[in-house]
Scaffold this motif. Structure first.
Motif, PDB file in Angstrom:
ATOM      1  N   GLU A  77       0.838  -1.205   0.000  1.00 29.39           N
ATOM      2  CA  GLU A  77       0.000   0.000   0.000  1.00 29.39           C
ATOM      3  C   GLU A  77       0.874   1.256   0.000  1.00 29.39           C
ATOM      4  O   GLU A  77       0.524   2.259  -0.636  1.00 29.39           O
ATOM      5  CB  GLU A  77      -0.933  -0.003   1.214  1.00 29.39           C
ATOM      6  N   LYS A  78       1.993   1.205   0.684  1.00 27.92           N
ATOM      7  CA  LYS A  78       2.917   2.340   0.686  1.00 27.92           C
ATOM      8  C   LYS A  78       3.454   2.618  -0.713  1.00 27.92           C
ATOM      9  O   LYS A  78       3.819   3.747  -1.038  1.00 27.92           O
ATOM     10  CB  LYS A  78       4.087   2.068   1.635  1.00 27.92           C
ATOM     11  N   ARG A  79       3.494   1.577  -1.544  1.00 29.45           N
ATOM     12  CA  ARG A  79       4.018   1.696  -2.904  1.00 29.45           C
ATOM     13  C   ARG A  79       2.920   2.024  -3.913  1.00 29.45           C
ATOM     14  O   ARG A  79       3.151   1.990  -5.120  1.00 29.45           O
ATOM     15  CB  ARG A  79       4.739   0.406  -3.299  1.00 29.45           C
ATOM     16  N   GLY A  80       1.701   2.289  -3.407  1.00 26.55           N
ATOM     17  CA  GLY A  80       0.617   2.728  -4.273  1.00 26.55           C
ATOM     18  C   GLY A  80      -0.284   1.648  -4.820  1.00 26.55           C
ATOM     19  O   GLY A  80      -1.139   1.923  -5.674  1.00 26.55           O
ATOM     20  N   HIS A  81      -0.122   0.424  -4.329  1.00 23.21           N
ATOM     21  CA  HIS A  81      -0.965  -0.665  -4.805  1.00 23.21           C
ATOM     22  C   HIS A  81      -2.233  -0.769  -3.944  1.00 23.21           C
ATOM     23  O   HIS A  81      -2.261  -0.290  -2.809  1.00 23.21           O
ATOM     24  CB  HIS A  81      -0.183  -1.972  -4.785  1.00 23.21           C
ATOM     25  N   HIS A  82      -3.255  -1.403  -4.496  1.00 27.73           N
ATOM     26  CA  HIS A  82      -4.554  -1.466  -3.822  1.00 27.73           C
ATOM     27  C   HIS A  82      -4.976  -2.921  -3.608  1.00 27.73           C
ATOM     28  O   HIS A  82      -4.605  -3.811  -4.378  1.00 27.73           O
ATOM     29  CB  HIS A  82      -5.608  -0.726  -4.644  1.00 27.73           C
TER      30      HIS A  82
END
Length: 339
Positions: free
Chosen positions: A24-29
Motif C-alpha cells: 500500500e505504501k508503494r501505491g498498490h490497492h
C-alpha cells in the motif's frame, strides 16, 4: 496494481499484514474478502482494512462443506467481476485459485499443510504455487502440482510475517517478566481434526491454582465452555489478543495445533504442542530443532516439570526469522512477476 486476498481463517490475517502494509505504501490497492470463521472477522476489524464477508461459518459436517464450497465460489465471482483485479494470492484458501481462474485472474497459492485435500484443486487451478522448504515435493506432485508452477521458500510460513516484529519481541522478552500461561484448544470443527474434544480441561483447571491462565478459544462454543463456572479463575479474552503482548509475557504456550503454536515457537517462547493427529512436516522441523515439544496428552505434573526446566530457544528461533525475511521478499517478487 489491484491485488485480491481471500482470508478463510484467522492466521492468514497476520500472514498478509506485512505485504499489505508494504505494498500500500508503494501505491498498490487491495480487495479483501473473508469467510466468517473463527476469529477472522474480529481480527480484520482491528487492522482497519476495508473487507467484505462472503460466506458463513463452515461447520465440521462433510456435507455442509461440500455444498458450501461451490456456493461461496459463485458469490465470490459475483463480487469480484467488476473489481479489476490484476493478481490474486491466498494462503490455504481453496476458493481463490478456482474463482480467479474462472475470472481470468492470475493467482498464487501457498500452503504449508501437506494433508489438506483442498490442495488438489488449488494446485490445478493456481498459476503459481509457493511451498515451504520442508513441504515434500513428492506429496505436492501426487496432489497434482506441476513442477513448473512450484517455488519453495526458506524456513516456515510463520517466519514470513514475524521476521521484522520478531526481533523486537525477543528484545522485549529479555526485559520483561514471563508469568502467563496461554492455552490454545483443539480445532474441533476442522475437517482434518479427529482428536479428542476438551481434553485440556483437567490441566487448565489445575494450572489456574498456581498461574495466570488464558484460554485463547477458537469459536463461540469453546468460549461458552471455558466461561462456565467450572473454569472460574481462568481468563477467556472476549477479543483477539494482541500477538506482541502474548509473546512478551508468555511463560509457556500450550497449543493443540495450528499457526499460533508455531508462531510462539519461532519467537523463542517455550512451547508444547498437544495436537492429537498426524503432524505437519513444518511441526516436525521445529521439534527436531528444539523449538517445540510435542506430547498428545500432558498432565499438570508434566507441565510443572517443563516450566521448572525451561530452556531458552531464542538462538535457534533467530534462524527462522532470518529465513522469513528472505521468504517475504521472494513472495513479494512473485506477486509482481507472475506469468
Amino acid at each position: 496494481m489491484v491485488i485480491w486476498i481471500d482470508f478463510i481463517n484467522t492466521p492468514q490475517v497476520n500472514f498478509f499484514e506485512p505485504f499489505i502494509k508494504d505494498l500500500e505504501k508503494r501505491g498498490h490497492h487491495f480487495v479483501l474478502t473473508c469467510r466468517d470463521s473463527s476469529n477472522t472477522v474480529p481480527l480484520l476489524k482491528t487492522k482497519g482494512w476495508p473487507f467484505t464477508i462472503i460466506g458463513e461459518k463452515v461447520h465440521k459436517s462433510f456435507l455442509t462443506k461440500v455444498f458450501g464450497f461451490p456456493t461461496r465460489i459463485i458469490n465470490l465471482r459475483k463480487f469480484l467481476k467488476d473489481k479489476n483485479v490484476d493478481v490474486a494470492i491466498g494462503q490455504s484458501s481453496f476458493y481463490l485459485p478456482i474463482t480467479a481462474r474462472s475470472l481470468g485472474i492470475k493467482s498464487i497459492y501457498t500452503n504449508d499443510n501437506e494433508h489438506a485435500l483442498g490442495n488438489i484443486p488449488s494446485f490445478l487451478f493456481a498459476n503459481k504455487i509457493l511451498l515451504p522448504e520442508n513441504f515434500s515435493l513428492k506429496t505436492a506432485y501426487a496432489q497434482g502440482a506441476s513442477k513448473k508452477k512450484i517455488s519453495q521458500y526458506p524456513g516456515v510460513k510463520e517466519g514470513i510475517y514475524l521476521w521484522e516484529k520478531g526481533i523486537k519481541i525477543q528484545a522485549l522478552r529479555i526485559n520483561s517478566t514471563q508469568d502467563h500461561i496461554y492455552v490454545r484448544p483443539e480445532p474441533n470443527t476442522a475437517q482434518y481434526y479427529s482428536g479428542e474434544k476438551n481434553f485440556l480441561d483437567e490441566v487448565i483447571n489445575s494450572l489456574k491454582k498456581d498461574y495466570k491462565v488464558f484460554v485463547l478459544v477458537r469459536d463461540a462454543d469453546q468460549r461458552k465452555h471455558y466461561q462456565s463456572e467450572k473454569f472460574q479463575g481462568v481468563s477467556v479474552p472476549e477479543k483477539a489478543f494482541n500477538f506482541e503482548k502474548i509473546a512478551q509475557n508468555c511463560l509457556l504456550f500450550i497449543g493443540a495445533g495450528g499457526s499460533m503454536t508455531r508462531e510462539m515457537a519461532i519467537m523463542g517462547v517455550p512451547t508444547i504442542s498437544v495436537y492429537q493427529g498426524e503432524l505437519l512436516n513444518v511441526d516436525k522441523t521445529l521439534i527436531e530443532n528444539g523449538l517445540m515439544r510435542h506430547q498428545e496428552k500432558i498432565s499438570f505434573e508434566e507441565v510443572k516439570d517443563l516450566i521448572n526446566n525451561i530452556e531458552n530457544s531464542q538462538k535457534n528461533s533467530s534462524i527462522y526469522l532470518e529465513k522469513g525475511q528472505t521468504a517475504f521478499n521472494l513472495i513479494k517478487n512473485t506477486i509482481f512477476n507472475i506469468n
